[in-house]
Design a protein around this motif. Structure first.
Motif, PDB file in Angstrom:
ATOM      1  N   ALA A 159       2.739  -4.302   6.600  1.00 35.24           N
ATOM      2  CA  ALA A 159       1.279  -4.365   6.480  1.00 35.24           C
ATOM      3  C   ALA A 159       0.632  -4.451   7.865  1.00 35.24           C
ATOM      4  O   ALA A 159      -0.398  -3.806   8.123  1.00 35.24           O
ATOM      5  CB  ALA A 159       0.877  -5.567   5.634  1.00 35.24           C
ATOM      6  N   PHE A 160       1.229  -5.226   8.745  1.00 37.87           N
ATOM      7  CA  PHE A 160       0.691  -5.327  10.107  1.00 37.87           C
ATOM      8  C   PHE A 160       0.757  -3.983  10.823  1.00 37.87           C
ATOM      9  O   PHE A 160      -0.192  -3.573  11.499  1.00 37.87           O
ATOM     10  CB  PHE A 160       1.479  -6.393  10.894  1.00 37.87           C
ATOM     11  N   VAL A 161       1.881  -3.295  10.660  1.00 37.54           N
ATOM     12  CA  VAL A 161       2.025  -1.985  11.305  1.00 37.54           C
ATOM     13  C   VAL A 161       1.012  -0.997  10.733  1.00 37.54           C
ATOM     14  O   VAL A 161       0.332  -0.270  11.484  1.00 37.54           O
ATOM     15  CB  VAL A 161       3.477  -1.461  11.153  1.00 37.54           C
ATOM     16  N   LEU A 162       0.874  -0.957   9.405  1.00 37.63           N
ATOM     17  CA  LEU A 162      -0.039   0.013   8.780  1.00 37.63           C
ATOM     18  C   LEU A 162      -1.506  -0.301   9.032  1.00 37.63           C
ATOM     19  O   LEU A 162      -2.316   0.600   9.204  1.00 37.63           O
ATOM     20  CB  LEU A 162       0.220   0.078   7.274  1.00 37.63           C
ATOM     21  N   LEU A 163      -1.874  -1.557   9.047  1.00 36.99           N
ATOM     22  CA  LEU A 163      -3.283  -1.922   9.187  1.00 36.99           C
ATOM     23  C   LEU A 163      -3.693  -2.290  10.608  1.00 36.99           C
ATOM     24  O   LEU A 163      -4.879  -2.274  10.932  1.00 36.99           O
ATOM     25  CB  LEU A 163      -3.621  -3.086   8.253  1.00 36.99           C
ATOM     26  N   GLY A 164      -2.737  -2.617  11.457  1.00 38.44           N
ATOM     27  CA  GLY A 164      -3.089  -3.042  12.804  1.00 38.44           C
ATOM     28  C   GLY A 164      -2.726  -2.060  13.887  1.00 38.44           C
ATOM     29  O   GLY A 164      -3.525  -1.746  14.769  1.00 38.44           O
TER      30      GLY A 164
END
Length: 172
Positions: free
Chosen positions: A152-157
């Motif tokens: 989620a961090f990779v996809l959203l950040g």
């Protein structure tokens, strides 16, 4: 493939300890400090080792009680204490108690002191095991959190930042 997996599975299942034996060992480990304290109290009150062992066996019950009742009956019948306790030394759960009682019978050391030390050691090892289990829960909880939050961090950040930088570099 089956020829490779079958022997490996058979070896794994053969070496696994039966569930009942594992439960008995855990129960003996939990009951051991109480049994040692009870035997110490009986010995300090003036009871012989066989009577103290019988009282502890009747009070504890379960797998440790069965083993202590057997030892008590053997001692009451006049068996030599060292070989009698040595039979219990083969079991890892009762090994410490059996070795301590055998050494005390061999050396003539006060049995109450030996049992007090054994109870303290058993409590300390149980405390250390519970602390290690509690610490391992924290470590085991990190893996699922990492598997959920890292993507989620990779996809959203990270991907939106890279996409924004790429669009400014590609398009003047």
């Amino acid at each position: 493939m089956g020829l490779l997996v079958t022997p490996a599975a058979a070896m794994f299942l053969h070496k696994r300890e039966p569930q009942q034996s594992q439960q008995d060992r855990h129960r003996i480990t939990a009951d051991l400090p109480f049994a040692a304290d009870l035997m110490t109290a009986c010995l300090q009150a003036g009871s012989p080792v066989s009577a103290a062992t019988e009282i502890a066996a009747n009070a504890i019950g379960g797998p440790l009680g069965e083993r202590l009742a057997w030892v008590s009956s053997q001692l009451r019948l006049g068996a030599d204490p060292e070989p009698t306790w040595a039979i219990l030394a083969k079991d890892p759960a009762t090994g410490a108690l059996a070795r301590a009682m055998s050494r005390a019978a061999q050396s003539g050391a006060p049995v109450a002191d030996v049992l007090t030390r054994l109870a303290d050691d058993a409590r300390e090892s149980a405390r250390a095991a519970s602390v290690a289990t509690a610490r391992s829960v924290g470590v085991k909880a990190v893996a699922p959190l990492g598997l959920c939050f890292l993507p989620a961090f990779v996809l959203l950040g990270i991907i939106p930042v890279i996409a924004g930088l790429a669009s400014t570099i590609v398009l003047p």
